[in-house]
Design a protein around this motif. Sequence first.
Motif, PDB file in Angstrom:
ATOM      1  N   SER A 199      26.786  24.293  31.199  1.00  0.00           N
ATOM      2  CA  SER A 199      27.430  25.577  30.971  1.00  0.00           C
ATOM      3  C   SER A 199      27.970  26.065  32.303  1.00  0.00           C
ATOM      4  O   SER A 199      27.274  25.978  33.326  1.00  0.00           O
ATOM      5  N   VAL A 200      29.208  26.559  32.302  1.00  0.00           N
ATOM      6  CA  VAL A 200      29.873  26.961  33.541  1.00  0.00           C
ATOM      7  C   VAL A 200      30.420  28.373  33.391  1.00  0.00           C
ATOM      8  O   VAL A 200      30.997  28.718  32.355  1.00  0.00           O
ATOM      9  N   GLU A 201      30.211  29.180  34.399  1.00  0.00           N
ATOM     10  CA  GLU A 201      30.791  30.528  34.450  1.00  0.00           C
ATOM     11  C   GLU A 201      31.768  30.585  35.612  1.00  0.00           C
ATOM     12  O   GLU A 201      31.438  30.195  36.733  1.00  0.00           O
ATOM     13  N   SER A 202      32.965  31.063  35.349  1.00  0.00           N
ATOM     14  CA  SER A 202      33.968  31.234  36.401  1.00  0.00           C
ATOM     15  C   SER A 202      34.323  32.719  36.495  1.00  0.00           C
ATOM     16  O   SER A 202      34.845  33.298  35.542  1.00  0.00           O
ATOM     17  N   THR A 203      34.024  33.330  37.646  1.00  0.00           N
ATOM     18  CA  THR A 203      34.298  34.746  37.880  1.00  0.00           C
ATOM     19  C   THR A 203      35.315  34.863  39.009  1.00  0.00           C
ATOM     20  O   THR A 203      35.092  34.328  40.102  1.00  0.00           O
ATOM     21  N   THR A 204      36.426  35.558  38.745  1.00  0.00           N
ATOM     22  CA  THR A 204      37.529  35.625  39.702  1.00  0.00           C
ATOM     23  C   THR A 204      38.025  37.049  39.852  1.00  0.00           C
ATOM     24  O   THR A 204      38.272  37.731  38.852  1.00  0.00           O
ATOM     25  N   ASN A 213      53.651  36.418  50.911  1.00  0.00           N
ATOM     26  CA  ASN A 213      53.210  35.220  51.623  1.00  0.00           C
ATOM     27  C   ASN A 213      51.757  35.352  52.103  1.00  0.00           C
ATOM     28  O   ASN A 213      51.507  35.476  53.294  1.00  0.00           O
ATOM     29  N   PRO A 214      50.758  35.331  51.213  1.00  0.00           N
ATOM     30  CA  PRO A 214      50.845  35.166  49.756  1.00  0.00           C
ATOM     31  C   PRO A 214      51.097  36.496  49.050  1.00  0.00           C
ATOM     32  O   PRO A 214      50.986  37.560  49.657  1.00  0.00           O
ATOM     33  N   ALA A 215      51.385  36.403  47.748  1.00  0.00           N
ATOM     34  CA  ALA A 215      51.629  37.599  46.947  1.00  0.00           C
ATOM     35  C   ALA A 215      50.356  38.088  46.264  1.00  0.00           C
ATOM     36  O   ALA A 215      50.207  39.272  45.996  1.00  0.00           O
ATOM     37  N   ILE A 216      49.456  37.155  45.979  1.00  0.00           N
ATOM     38  CA  ILE A 216      48.189  37.467  45.318  1.00  0.00           C
ATOM     39  C   ILE A 216      47.096  36.675  46.019  1.00  0.00           C
ATOM     40  O   ILE A 216      47.302  35.525  46.429  1.00  0.00           O
ATOM     41  N   GLU A 217      45.949  37.303  46.180  1.00  0.00           N
ATOM     42  CA  GLU A 217      44.795  36.566  46.668  1.00  0.00           C
ATOM     43  C   GLU A 217      43.644  36.767  45.685  1.00  0.00           C
ATOM     44  O   GLU A 217      43.620  37.750  44.935  1.00  0.00           O
ATOM     45  N   ALA A 218      42.721  35.816  45.693  1.00  0.00           N
ATOM     46  CA  ALA A 218      41.615  35.896  44.739  1.00  0.00           C
ATOM     47  C   ALA A 218      40.355  35.316  45.355  1.00  0.00           C
ATOM     48  O   ALA A 218      40.398  34.387  46.168  1.00  0.00           O
ATOM     49  N   ASP A 219      39.232  35.896  44.944  1.00  0.00           N
ATOM     50  CA  ASP A 219      37.902  35.427  45.306  1.00  0.00           C
ATOM     51  C   ASP A 219      37.282  34.891  44.023  1.00  0.00           C
ATOM     52  O   ASP A 219      37.166  35.625  43.039  1.00  0.00           O
ATOM     53  N   GLN A 220      36.909  33.611  44.027  1.00  0.00           N
ATOM     54  CA  GLN A 220      36.416  32.978  42.801  1.00  0.00           C
ATOM     55  C   GLN A 220      35.088  32.293  43.042  1.00  0.00           C
ATOM     56  O   GLN A 220      34.907  31.592  44.043  1.00  0.00           O
ATOM     57  N   VAL A 221      34.158  32.502  42.112  1.00  0.00           N
ATOM     58  CA  VAL A 221      32.870  31.806  42.153  1.00  0.00           C
ATOM     59  C   VAL A 221      32.675  31.067  40.841  1.00  0.00           C
ATOM     60  O   VAL A 221      32.808  31.647  39.759  1.00  0.00           O
ATOM     61  N   THR A 222      32.370  29.785  40.943  1.00  0.00           N
ATOM     62  CA  THR A 222      32.039  28.964  39.786  1.00  0.00           C
ATOM     63  C   THR A 222      30.545  28.671  39.821  1.00  0.00           C
ATOM     64  O   THR A 222      30.039  28.155  40.821  1.00  0.00           O
ATOM     65  N   ALA A 223      29.861  29.015  38.752  1.00  0.00           N
ATOM     66  CA  ALA A 223      28.417  28.798  38.648  1.00  0.00           C
ATOM     67  C   ALA A 223      28.136  27.787  37.546  1.00  0.00           C
ATOM     68  O   ALA A 223      28.678  27.900  36.443  1.00  0.00           O
ATOM     69  N   VAL A 224      27.299  26.805  37.839  1.00  0.00           N
ATOM     70  CA  VAL A 224      26.950  25.754  36.883  1.00  0.00           C
ATOM     71  C   VAL A 224      25.506  25.955  36.436  1.00  0.00           C
ATOM     72  O   VAL A 224      24.594  26.069  37.268  1.00  0.00           O
ATOM     73  N   TYR A 225      25.321  26.009  35.111  1.00  0.00           N
ATOM     74  CA  TYR A 225      23.996  26.170  34.519  1.00  0.00           C
ATOM     75  C   TYR A 225      23.670  24.943  33.669  1.00  0.00           C
ATOM     76  O   TYR A 225      24.574  24.317  33.098  1.00  0.00           O
ATOM     77  N   LEU A 226      22.404  24.625  33.568  1.00  0.00           N
ATOM     78  CA  LEU A 226      22.001  23.505  32.726  1.00  0.00           C
ATOM     79  C   LEU A 226      22.055  23.901  31.259  1.00  0.00           C
ATOM     80  O   LEU A 226      21.846  25.054  30.895  1.00  0.00           O
ATOM     81  N   SER A 227      22.333  22.924  30.420  1.00  0.00           N
ATOM     82  CA  SER A 227      22.354  23.153  28.978  1.00  0.00           C
ATOM     83  C   SER A 227      20.955  22.909  28.417  1.00  0.00           C
ATOM     84  O   SER A 227      20.115  22.266  29.059  1.00  0.00           O
ATOM     85  N   PRO A 228      20.681  23.396  27.204  1.00  0.00           N
ATOM     86  CA  PRO A 228      19.354  23.173  26.599  1.00  0.00           C
ATOM     87  C   PRO A 228      19.013  21.698  26.423  1.00  0.00           C
ATOM     88  O   PRO A 228      17.830  21.355  26.282  1.00  0.00           O
TER      89      PRO A 228
END
Length: 261
Positions: A199-204, A213-228
Amino acid sequence: MVLLLLGSGDAKAGELSQRLANFPQWEKLTSVQSASGDLIYPEWMAGTWQVTSTLVDLAAPLAPDIVTPGFEGNRRQLNQPMSFLVRFIKERYLRRATPTPVTGLKLFSRIDNKLAILVADRAFNSLNLAKAYLGDKAVLSVKVDPDSPNRQITFLRGERQLVSIVTARATESTSDGKFITTEVFQQLFKGGSYPYFNSVESTTAYQLLSTSNPAIEADQVTAVYLSPQDPDYFAAGSRPVALYRYRLEFFPAELPATPKE
């Protein structure tokens, strides 16, 4: 690797921004709602963008007892920028008609009222992202379920597949102009010696800048969880087994001119 609002609600005030600030002290997000329809983006994200993505931090909170496959390999990508194209496109959907009662009858005054929304071109974006990280020859295609934007399959060389289903999401808009999204994916890797679930959660957090230059910036964290299905599932509990933090920069894409007929 995660392949980056109809029916989905906002998160509790400030929860997603606080979540990013608390990295890497994370637990499973509980305030997300079941994903229905697609994720709607703000108008300032419309168009095609050249994205530079840089892994700036990573953590394995449960190491050395539990470490996901590929975590140490991903460490080699630290501070190594990757570039790829993404685009956000307008899509029209049929707004639900409003019944107007007239002497016991229900008449629908507008049955063709359509609303334009801005969504990610998921197949285009996922294909370019996968090729950037895995190489052009490793990735064959990406197909999105025509009946649901929340289900897609990435076809890899060697008869391998990554099946990805968005099961939940939330959004948040902050007072300083950030648009924050969270999507929770269920992923199935097929074609290896045995199927692998997680299971993966992506929060941006996206923010429009005053420059191009750039026009948009983003902070992103991807979290990986184990499945049952994982034997370490109960040991991990609600904690992620891997966290990846990226800095994203969006530049207006310079596309080739369309030949005149």
